[in-house]
Write an enzyme that holds these catalytic residues in place. Structure first.
Site, PDB file in Angstrom:
ATOM      1  N   GLU A   1       4.511  -4.134  12.305  1.00  0.00           N
ATOM      2  CA  GLU A   1       3.566  -3.039  12.033  1.00  0.00           C
ATOM      3  C   GLU A   1       2.395  -3.677  11.316  1.00  0.00           C
ATOM      4  OE1 GLU A   1       3.968   0.227  12.668  1.00  0.00           O
ATOM      5  OE2 GLU A   1       6.011   0.135  13.414  1.00  0.00           O
TER       6      GLU A   1
ATOM      7  N   CYS B   1      -3.193   1.400   6.764  1.00  0.00           N
ATOM      8  CA  CYS B   1      -3.328   0.654   8.018  1.00  0.00           C
ATOM      9  C   CYS B   1      -3.984   1.469   9.125  1.00  0.00           C
ATOM     10  CB  CYS B   1      -1.961   0.182   8.479  1.00  0.00           C
ATOM     11  SG  CYS B   1      -0.765   1.515   8.563  1.00  0.00           S
TER      12      CYS B   1
ATOM     13  N   GLU C   1       8.411   2.577  14.374  1.00  0.00           N
ATOM     14  CA  GLU C   1       9.149   3.131  13.233  1.00  0.00           C
ATOM     15  C   GLU C   1       9.013   4.640  13.296  1.00  0.00           C
ATOM     16  OE1 GLU C   1       7.899   1.245   9.595  1.00  0.00           O
ATOM     17  OE2 GLU C   1       8.822  -0.634  10.208  1.00  0.00           O
TER      18      GLU C   1
ATOM     19  N   ASN D   1       0.801  -1.233   0.000  1.00  0.00           N
ATOM     20  CA  ASN D   1       0.000   0.000   0.000  1.00  0.00           C
ATOM     21  C   ASN D   1       0.832   1.280   0.000  1.00  0.00           C
ATOM     22  OD1 ASN D   1       0.696  -0.524   2.655  1.00  0.00           O
ATOM     23  ND2 ASN D   1      -1.251   0.149   3.507  1.00  0.00           N
TER      24      ASN D   1
HETATM   25  P1  NAP Z   1       0.238  -9.258   3.881  1.00  0.00           P
HETATM   26  O1  NAP Z   1      -0.579 -10.189   3.084  1.00  0.00           O
HETATM   27  O2  NAP Z   1       0.469  -9.573   5.304  1.00  0.00           O
HETATM   28  O3  NAP Z   1       1.617  -9.096   3.105  1.00  0.00           O
HETATM   29  C1  NAP Z   1       2.640  -8.244   3.558  1.00  0.00           C
HETATM   30  C2  NAP Z   1       3.976  -8.790   3.103  1.00  0.00           C
HETATM   31  O4  NAP Z   1       4.179 -10.049   3.752  1.00  0.00           O
HETATM   32  C3  NAP Z   1       4.067  -9.054   1.602  1.00  0.00           C
HETATM   33  O5  NAP Z   1       5.386  -8.778   1.181  1.00  0.00           O
HETATM   34  C4  NAP Z   1       3.741 -10.530   1.521  1.00  0.00           C
HETATM   35  O6  NAP Z   1       4.243 -11.148   0.364  1.00  0.00           O
HETATM   36  C5  NAP Z   1       4.443 -11.034   2.781  1.00  0.00           C
HETATM   37  N1  NAP Z   1       3.968 -12.344   3.235  1.00  0.00           N
HETATM   38  C6  NAP Z   1       2.780 -12.939   3.024  1.00  0.00           C
HETATM   39  N2  NAP Z   1       2.764 -14.174   3.579  1.00  0.00           N
HETATM   40  C7  NAP Z   1       3.965 -14.355   4.153  1.00  0.00           C
HETATM   41  C8  NAP Z   1       4.566 -15.422   4.900  1.00  0.00           C
HETATM   42  N3  NAP Z   1       3.919 -16.546   5.161  1.00  0.00           N
HETATM   43  N4  NAP Z   1       5.823 -15.244   5.352  1.00  0.00           N
HETATM   44  C9  NAP Z   1       6.475 -14.092   5.100  1.00  0.00           C
HETATM   45  N5  NAP Z   1       5.981 -13.062   4.401  1.00  0.00           N
HETATM   46  C10 NAP Z   1       4.734 -13.191   3.937  1.00  0.00           C
HETATM   47  O7  NAP Z   1      -0.385  -7.785   3.862  1.00  0.00           O
HETATM   48  P2  NAP Z   1      -0.825  -6.950   2.588  1.00  0.00           P
HETATM   49  O8  NAP Z   1      -2.195  -7.377   2.206  1.00  0.00           O
HETATM   50  O9  NAP Z   1       0.237  -6.928   1.558  1.00  0.00           O
HETATM   51  O10 NAP Z   1      -0.836  -5.477   3.213  1.00  0.00           O
HETATM   52  C11 NAP Z   1      -1.903  -4.957   3.868  1.00  0.00           C
HETATM   53  C12 NAP Z   1      -1.757  -5.127   5.375  1.00  0.00           C
HETATM   54  O11 NAP Z   1      -0.640  -4.391   5.831  1.00  0.00           O
HETATM   55  C13 NAP Z   1      -2.931  -4.563   6.100  1.00  0.00           C
HETATM   56  O12 NAP Z   1      -3.299  -5.439   7.146  1.00  0.00           O
HETATM   57  C14 NAP Z   1      -2.404  -3.257   6.681  1.00  0.00           C
HETATM   58  O13 NAP Z   1      -3.085  -2.796   7.807  1.00  0.00           O
HETATM   59  C15 NAP Z   1      -0.994  -3.601   6.958  1.00  0.00           C
HETATM   60  N6  NAP Z   1      -0.174  -2.390   7.047  1.00  0.00           N
HETATM   61  C16 NAP Z   1       0.299  -2.000   8.272  1.00  0.00           C
HETATM   62  C17 NAP Z   1       1.039  -0.830   8.378  1.00  0.00           C
HETATM   63  C18 NAP Z   1       1.555  -0.367   9.713  1.00  0.00           C
HETATM   64  O14 NAP Z   1       2.437   0.484   9.729  1.00  0.00           O
HETATM   65  N7  NAP Z   1       1.053  -0.868  10.822  1.00  0.00           N
HETATM   66  C19 NAP Z   1       1.331  -0.086   7.246  1.00  0.00           C
HETATM   67  C20 NAP Z   1       0.836  -0.501   6.026  1.00  0.00           C
HETATM   68  C21 NAP Z   1       0.088  -1.685   5.938  1.00  0.00           C
HETATM   69  P3  NAP Z   1       3.280 -12.101  -0.547  1.00  0.00           P
HETATM   70  O15 NAP Z   1       2.106 -11.277  -0.891  1.00  0.00           O
HETATM   71  O16 NAP Z   1       4.146 -12.523  -1.669  1.00  0.00           O
HETATM   72  O17 NAP Z   1       2.824 -13.275   0.222  1.00  0.00           O
END
Ligand code: NAP
Length: 497
Positions: free
Chosen positions: A265, A299, A477, A167
């Site tokens: 995060e 997020c 962060e 994102n």
């Molecule tokens: P996600 O599905 O958790 O993926 C995030 C990252 O983790 C991607 O690079 C993904 O790669 C990787 N990943 C997925 N499965 C994994 C595994 N089993 N082992 C290691 N890495 C793995 O999240 P998203 O849908 O991309 O992003 C949205 C989420 O991020 C939302 O929940 C949002 O709230 C959160 N977010 C939090 C913050 C904060 O600062 N708190 C900021 C921005 C976003 P792959 O897709 O290749 O699996």
């Protein structure tokens, strides 16, 4: 459906090659051994904009080899020497912010202006940490014994790994890498598969800025394999993860074996509380900045909008007027104010959540229907939507909507709204709109959130720590705290003769 997978947009700036873009390991641009590639789609028109290597265990290991080889030299530099590299990189990012914005918009779909803001904010993180590299202070502790001297130093932790979501594909990499490099760590990064090109463009600028080979490595490919390889490698001393709570849990379990420090995060479901004495126009404007931005895929975006019952009807009217004015379209068009959702999965998730909420009594006041990109009729666009009165145990309120759905709930008492806001398992952002100073302080202290915006829809800042409570994760962060995450504190005790 992919409109025309054979049609490619014009070559993206900063990245060499029209179609296949290589990973950056040990100062070299490399493909995978098996010549495997991942297609990257423009979510507005669903065409392939490029390919990134589909790396796995071998590439993950090579990246750590390179980072480990570069570590002792990088860690031994004086803070001000590391600062010079980071300030140069920050400058290069600022100069390239239009080019970076084009890549971000092509991968995520957000309007170019928001993409440019992300690029500038990413540059600001790198530059700020460049300055902070000079200030990784330790402490001197007055010993309880007169013949001892005790002090604490902060040392670089070692190789740091970063895994990031799509994102904010540049911003989230920059704030991890900026802090880690400032602390004296070398870094291995895996961006999200939807947005690898922003991460590779960042590596290109780091190379231009003269960062020594191996200090920053960016690889793309299979997340689970790469993460497992890194977590099993004793040279990796930090894992900084931004993403969903579900994946965060998996990583913590996997890290239990070797115990590298993990910072998380994760997701949120931020309450946005509007009291009757608030400036309602500002509160509505805050939602246009906090919830329309990046199509609500943020997020810390407001997810549960609690409005005092005495002003709820007026507020919903104003909200609806704001939402109806939002121009939805391809982010490359200057007039677009909101782009598409990232992909079909994201779209279907919003669709299902809204369907459940309406089935259970929520009223849709406006928005929500499919709006394909006007020229091509493609893309997973969701018109900004106002939803009123969903039961609080609906998925759209319990989880994060990750879409431009503004869910309004009524409340009557301050204590009641605090209790309802804090019922969530998440605790990332929270927002309060009031002109009563005492109430503002009470609310800021009572809400379970890592960051609270009082009349401020965008409270995150480079100089301040950002992170969650409860199931939104741990670690911070931004600010000096962000740098501390990548250091080890070592106590030294000297026995005098
Ligand atoms: P996600 O599905 O958790 O993926 C995030 C990252 O983790 C991607 O690079 C993904 O790669 C990787 N990943 C997925 N499965 C994994 C595994 N089993 N082992 C290691 N890495 C793995 O999240 P998203 O849908 O991309 O992003 C949205 C989420 O991020 C939302 O929940 C949002 O709230 C959160 N977010 C939090 C913050 C904060 O600062 N708190 C900021 C921005 C976003 P792959 O897709 O290749 O699996």
């Amino acid at each position: 459906m992919i409109a025309d997978s054979a049609r490619h947009s014009k070559p993206l700036p900063l990245l060499e090659g029209e179609r296949q873009h290589r990973m950056y390991i040990g100062g070299e641009w490399v493909a995978t051994a098996g010549d495997r590639w991942l297609a990257v789609l423009d979510p507005a028109v669903l065409t392939v904009i490029g390919e990134a290597p589909d790396g796995g265990q071998g590439e993950a290991r090579s990246a750590v080899d390179a980072a480990a080889a570069a570590f002792s030299e990088w860690a031994s530099l004086a803070g001000r020497e590391r600062a010079r590299y980071l300030l140069r990189l920050g400058e290069r990012m600022r100069e390239s912010s239009d080019d970076l914005a084009q890549i971000i918009t092509a991968e995520v779909g957000k309007p170019l202006r928001q993409a440019r803001d992300e690029a500038r904010s990413a540059a600001a993180f790198v530059s700020w940490y460049g300055e902070e590299a000079k200030r990784a202070y330790g402490t001197v502790i007055p010993s309880a014994q007169r013949d001892k001297r005790v002090w604490v130093v902060r040392q670089p932790a070692g190789v740091a790994a970063a895994i990031t979501p799509w994102n904010f594909p540049l911003g989230l990499i920059a704030r991890k890498v900026g802090a880690a490099l400032a602390a004296g760590c070398t870094v291995v990064v895996k961006p999200a598969p939807e947005t690898p090109l922003s991460g590779l463009a960042f590596a290109r600028l780091a190379e231009d800025a003269g960062l020594p080979p191996g200090v920053l490595n960016v690889i793309t490919g299979d997340a689970a394999t790469i993460a497992q390889t890194w977590l099993a490698d004793p040279r990796v001393r930090r894992l900084s993860f931004t993403g969903s709570t579900a994946v965060g849990r998996l990583l913590v379990r996997a890290a239990a074996e070797r115990l590298p420090r993990v910072s998380l995060e994760l997701g949120g479901s931020a309450p946005y509380v509007v009291f009757p004495d608030a400036d309602l126009d500002k509160a509505v404007d805050g939602l246009s900045r906090g919830k329309i931005r990046n199509a609500g895929q943020v997020c810390a975006a407001p997810n549960r909008i609690y409005v005092h019952e005495s002003i709820a009807d007026e507020f919903v009217g104003k909200l609806r007027a704001m939402v109806d004015r939002v121009r939805v379209g391809n982010g490359v068009h200057p007039e677009s104010q909101m782009g598409p959702l990232i992909n079909e999965e994201g779209y279907r998730k919003v669709e299902e959540m809204v369907a459940e909420a309406t089935r259970r009594g929520a009223e849709v006041h406006t928005g929500g229907t499919w709006v394909g990109e006007p020229e091509t009729r493609t893309g997973w666009f969701w018109r900004p939507q106002v939803l009123v009165g969903a039961p609080e145990d609906c998925a759209i309120l319990r989880e994060e909507a990750f879409g431009p759905v503004l869910s309004v709930l009524r409340f009557s008492e301050e204590a009641e709204v605090v209790e309802r806001a804090n019922r969530s398992p998440y605790g990332l952002g929270a927002y309060v709109f009031t002109r009563d100073l005492n109430r503002a302080v009470r609310m800021a202290e009572a809400l379970d959130a890592g960051i609270v915006g009082i009349n401020d829809p965008l409270p995150a800042a480079v100089e301040a720590p950002f992170g969650g409570l409860k199931e939104s994760g741990y670690g911070r962060e931004g600010g000096a705290e962000g740098l501390a995450e990548f250091t080890e504190e070592k106590t030294v005790s000297l026995q005098l003769d």
